[in-house]
Write a protein that holds these residues in place. Structure first.
Motif, PDB file in Angstrom:
ATOM      1  N   PRO A 291      22.453  18.672  -6.415  1.00 51.72           N
ATOM      2  CA  PRO A 291      22.212  18.063  -7.719  1.00 51.72           C
ATOM      3  C   PRO A 291      23.178  16.902  -7.959  1.00 51.72           C
ATOM      4  CG  PRO A 291      23.216  20.228  -7.982  1.00 51.72           C
ATOM      5  CD  PRO A 291      22.935  20.038  -6.528  1.00 51.72           C
ATOM      6  N   ALA A 292      22.744  15.925  -8.725  1.00 52.05           N
ATOM      7  CA  ALA A 292      23.559  14.739  -8.980  1.00 52.05           C
ATOM      8  C   ALA A 292      24.683  15.020  -9.972  1.00 52.05           C
ATOM      9  CB  ALA A 292      22.677  13.613  -9.493  1.00 52.05           C
ATOM     10  N   GLY A 293      24.542  16.070 -10.802  1.00 45.25           N
ATOM     11  CA  GLY A 293      25.595  16.419 -11.754  1.00 45.25           C
ATOM     12  C   GLY A 293      25.789  15.335 -12.793  1.00 45.25           C
ATOM     13  N   THR A 294      27.025  14.941 -13.010  1.00 40.12           N
ATOM     14  CA  THR A 294      27.331  13.966 -14.061  1.00 40.12           C
ATOM     15  C   THR A 294      27.705  12.609 -13.497  1.00 40.12           C
ATOM     16  OG1 THR A 294      29.601  14.772 -14.117  1.00 40.12           O
ATOM     17  CG2 THR A 294      28.057  15.742 -15.695  1.00 40.12           C
ATOM     18  N   ARG A 295      27.352  12.326 -12.267  1.00 41.22           N
ATOM     19  CA  ARG A 295      27.638  11.001 -11.700  1.00 41.22           C
ATOM     20  C   ARG A 295      26.862   9.942 -12.463  1.00 41.22           C
ATOM     21  NH1 ARG A 295      26.327  12.818  -5.868  1.00 41.22           N
ATOM     22  NH2 ARG A 295      27.711  14.595  -5.816  1.00 41.22           N
ATOM     23  N   GLY A 296      27.447   8.775 -12.567  1.00 45.29           N
ATOM     24  CA  GLY A 296      26.839   7.692 -13.336  1.00 45.29           C
ATOM     25  C   GLY A 296      25.675   7.052 -12.607  1.00 45.29           C
ATOM     26  N   GLY A 297      25.196   5.980 -13.187  1.00 43.06           N
ATOM     27  CA  GLY A 297      24.082   5.254 -12.596  1.00 43.06           C
ATOM     28  C   GLY A 297      22.808   5.469 -13.376  1.00 43.06           C
ATOM     29  N   SER A 298      21.849   4.605 -13.128  1.00 45.23           N
ATOM     30  CA  SER A 298      20.578   4.729 -13.833  1.00 45.23           C
ATOM     31  C   SER A 298      19.716   5.803 -13.169  1.00 45.23           C
ATOM     32  CB  SER A 298      19.842   3.392 -13.827  1.00 45.23           C
ATOM     33  OG  SER A 298      19.582   2.999 -12.497  1.00 45.23           O
ATOM     34  N   LEU A 299      18.820   6.366 -13.955  1.00 43.46           N
ATOM     35  CA  LEU A 299      17.942   7.419 -13.450  1.00 43.46           C
ATOM     36  C   LEU A 299      16.771   6.808 -12.695  1.00 43.46           C
ATOM     37  CD1 LEU A 299      17.738   9.771 -16.547  1.00 43.46           C
ATOM     38  CD2 LEU A 299      19.058  10.121 -14.479  1.00 43.46           C
ATOM     39  N   THR A 300      16.393   7.437 -11.595  1.00 34.97           N
ATOM     40  CA  THR A 300      15.219   7.011 -10.848  1.00 34.97           C
ATOM     41  C   THR A 300      13.982   7.623 -11.507  1.00 34.97           C
ATOM     42  OG1 THR A 300      15.305   8.880  -9.332  1.00 34.97           O
ATOM     43  CG2 THR A 300      16.531   6.906  -8.693  1.00 34.97           C
ATOM     44  N   THR A 301      12.820   7.203 -11.065  1.00 35.47           N
ATOM     45  CA  THR A 301      11.570   7.724 -11.615  1.00 35.47           C
ATOM     46  C   THR A 301      11.464   9.229 -11.401  1.00 35.47           C
ATOM     47  OG1 THR A 301      10.510   5.617 -11.146  1.00 35.47           O
ATOM     48  CG2 THR A 301       9.055   7.493 -11.541  1.00 35.47           C
ATOM     49  N   GLY A 302      11.796   9.695 -10.205  1.00 35.26           N
ATOM     50  CA  GLY A 302      11.752  11.128  -9.912  1.00 35.26           C
ATOM     51  C   GLY A 302      12.726  11.914 -10.766  1.00 35.26           C
ATOM     52  N   GLN A 303      13.902  11.354 -11.003  1.00 33.41           N
ATOM     53  CA  GLN A 303      14.880  12.037 -11.846  1.00 33.41           C
ATOM     54  C   GLN A 303      14.412  12.102 -13.295  1.00 33.41           C
ATOM     55  OE1 GLN A 303      18.323   9.633 -10.885  1.00 33.41           O
ATOM     56  NE2 GLN A 303      19.207  11.291  -9.672  1.00 33.41           N
ATOM     57  N   MET A 304      13.806  11.028 -13.781  1.00 33.00           N
ATOM     58  CA  MET A 304      13.284  11.038 -15.153  1.00 33.00           C
ATOM     59  C   MET A 304      12.177  12.081 -15.304  1.00 33.00           C
ATOM     60  SD  MET A 304      13.319   7.139 -16.570  1.00 33.00           S
ATOM     61  CE  MET A 304      12.688   6.290 -15.142  1.00 33.00           C
ATOM     62  N   GLN A 305      11.324  12.197 -14.297  1.00 30.58           N
ATOM     63  CA  GLN A 305      10.272  13.214 -14.338  1.00 30.58           C
ATOM     64  C   GLN A 305      10.878  14.606 -14.337  1.00 30.58           C
ATOM     65  OE1 GLN A 305       7.874  12.196 -10.960  1.00 30.58           O
ATOM     66  NE2 GLN A 305       6.708  10.642 -12.068  1.00 30.58           N
ATOM     67  N   HIS A 306      11.939  14.814 -13.562  1.00 30.97           N
ATOM     68  CA  HIS A 306      12.623  16.106 -13.502  1.00 30.97           C
ATOM     69  C   HIS A 306      13.196  16.464 -14.875  1.00 30.97           C
ATOM     70  CE1 HIS A 306      15.000  19.293 -11.543  1.00 30.97           C
ATOM     71  NE2 HIS A 306      15.984  18.924 -12.337  1.00 30.97           N
ATOM     72  N   VAL A 307      13.907  15.531 -15.494  1.00 36.24           N
ATOM     73  CA  VAL A 307      14.496  15.762 -16.816  1.00 36.24           C
ATOM     74  C   VAL A 307      13.397  15.997 -17.848  1.00 36.24           C
ATOM     75  CG1 VAL A 307      15.869  14.723 -18.662  1.00 36.24           C
ATOM     76  CG2 VAL A 307      16.593  14.473 -16.285  1.00 36.24           C
ATOM     77  N   GLY A 308      12.343  15.200 -17.802  1.00 35.31           N
ATOM     78  CA  GLY A 308      11.232  15.356 -18.748  1.00 35.31           C
ATOM     79  C   GLY A 308      10.536  16.692 -18.624  1.00 35.31           C
ATOM     80  N   LEU A 309      10.330  17.138 -17.395  1.00 35.94           N
ATOM     81  CA  LEU A 309       9.687  18.431 -17.169  1.00 35.94           C
ATOM     82  C   LEU A 309      10.536  19.565 -17.744  1.00 35.94           C
ATOM     83  CD1 LEU A 309       7.413  20.094 -15.871  1.00 35.94           C
ATOM     84  CD2 LEU A 309       8.777  20.130 -13.778  1.00 35.94           C
ATOM     85  N   PHE A 310      11.839  19.520 -17.495  1.00 37.00           N
ATOM     86  CA  PHE A 310      12.722  20.552 -18.039  1.00 37.00           C
ATOM     87  C   PHE A 310      12.750  20.509 -19.565  1.00 37.00           C
ATOM     88  CE2 PHE A 310      13.937  21.346 -13.815  1.00 37.00           C
ATOM     89  CZ  PHE A 310      14.735  22.477 -13.771  1.00 37.00           C
ATOM     90  N   ALA A 311      12.726  19.306 -20.150  1.00 37.73           N
ATOM     91  CA  ALA A 311      12.718  19.180 -21.608  1.00 37.73           C
ATOM     92  C   ALA A 311      11.442  19.770 -22.197  1.00 37.73           C
ATOM     93  CB  ALA A 311      12.869  17.717 -22.005  1.00 37.73           C
ATOM     94  N   VAL A 312      10.301  19.509 -21.574  1.00 38.81           N
ATOM     95  CA  VAL A 312       9.028  20.052 -22.061  1.00 38.81           C
ATOM     96  C   VAL A 312       9.023  21.578 -21.943  1.00 38.81           C
ATOM     97  CG1 VAL A 312       6.551  20.176 -21.562  1.00 38.81           C
ATOM     98  CG2 VAL A 312       7.689  17.970 -21.683  1.00 38.81           C
ATOM     99  N   ILE A 313       9.501  22.098 -20.818  1.00 36.45           N
ATOM    100  CA  ILE A 313       9.558  23.558 -20.645  1.00 36.45           C
ATOM    101  C   ILE A 313      10.467  24.174 -21.707  1.00 36.45           C
ATOM    102  CG2 ILE A 313      10.400  25.405 -19.135  1.00 36.45           C
ATOM    103  CD1 ILE A 313       9.402  23.673 -16.759  1.00 36.45           C
ATOM    104  N   GLY A 314      11.618  23.562 -21.955  1.00 35.39           N
ATOM    105  CA  GLY A 314      12.529  24.054 -22.993  1.00 35.39           C
ATOM    106  C   GLY A 314      11.900  24.019 -24.369  1.00 35.39           C
TER     107      GLY A 314
END
Length: 82
Positions: A43-66
């Motif tokens: 996992p990328a953890g708290t490292r900086g940088g912009s989110l990739t498309t796959g990472q945004m989908q991952h975060v969005g999926l977890f947010a929707v499930i939550g």
């Protein structure tokens, strides 16, 4: 405020935070219309940088499930009050 709405928001935030902290390590290279994304195993953890498309989908999926879980728990809690 209604329990369903409060738990929906709590679930959305908790899911988004969980998704952000567990997002896959990735690098994305864009050249014109060509896009290349490479993901690692950890996992990328708290490292900086912009989110990739796959990472945004991952975060969005977890947010929707939550959010769905939070709303469901709020619905059950609301039904028990009645």
């Amino acid at each position: 405020m209604n329990a369903k709405i409060v738990l929906l928001i709590v679930g959305l935030v908790a899911g988004g935070l969980t998704g952000y902290l567990t997002r896959p390590e990735a690098a994305e290279i864009k050249i014109g219309s060509f896009s290349l994304e490479v993901q690692g195993d950890s996992p990328a953890g708290t490292r900086g940088g912009s989110l990739t498309t796959g990472q945004m989908q991952h975060v969005g999926l977890f947010a929707v499930i939550g959010a769905v879980l939070g709303f469901g728990i709020g619905f059950v809690a609301d039904r028990r009050k009645a």
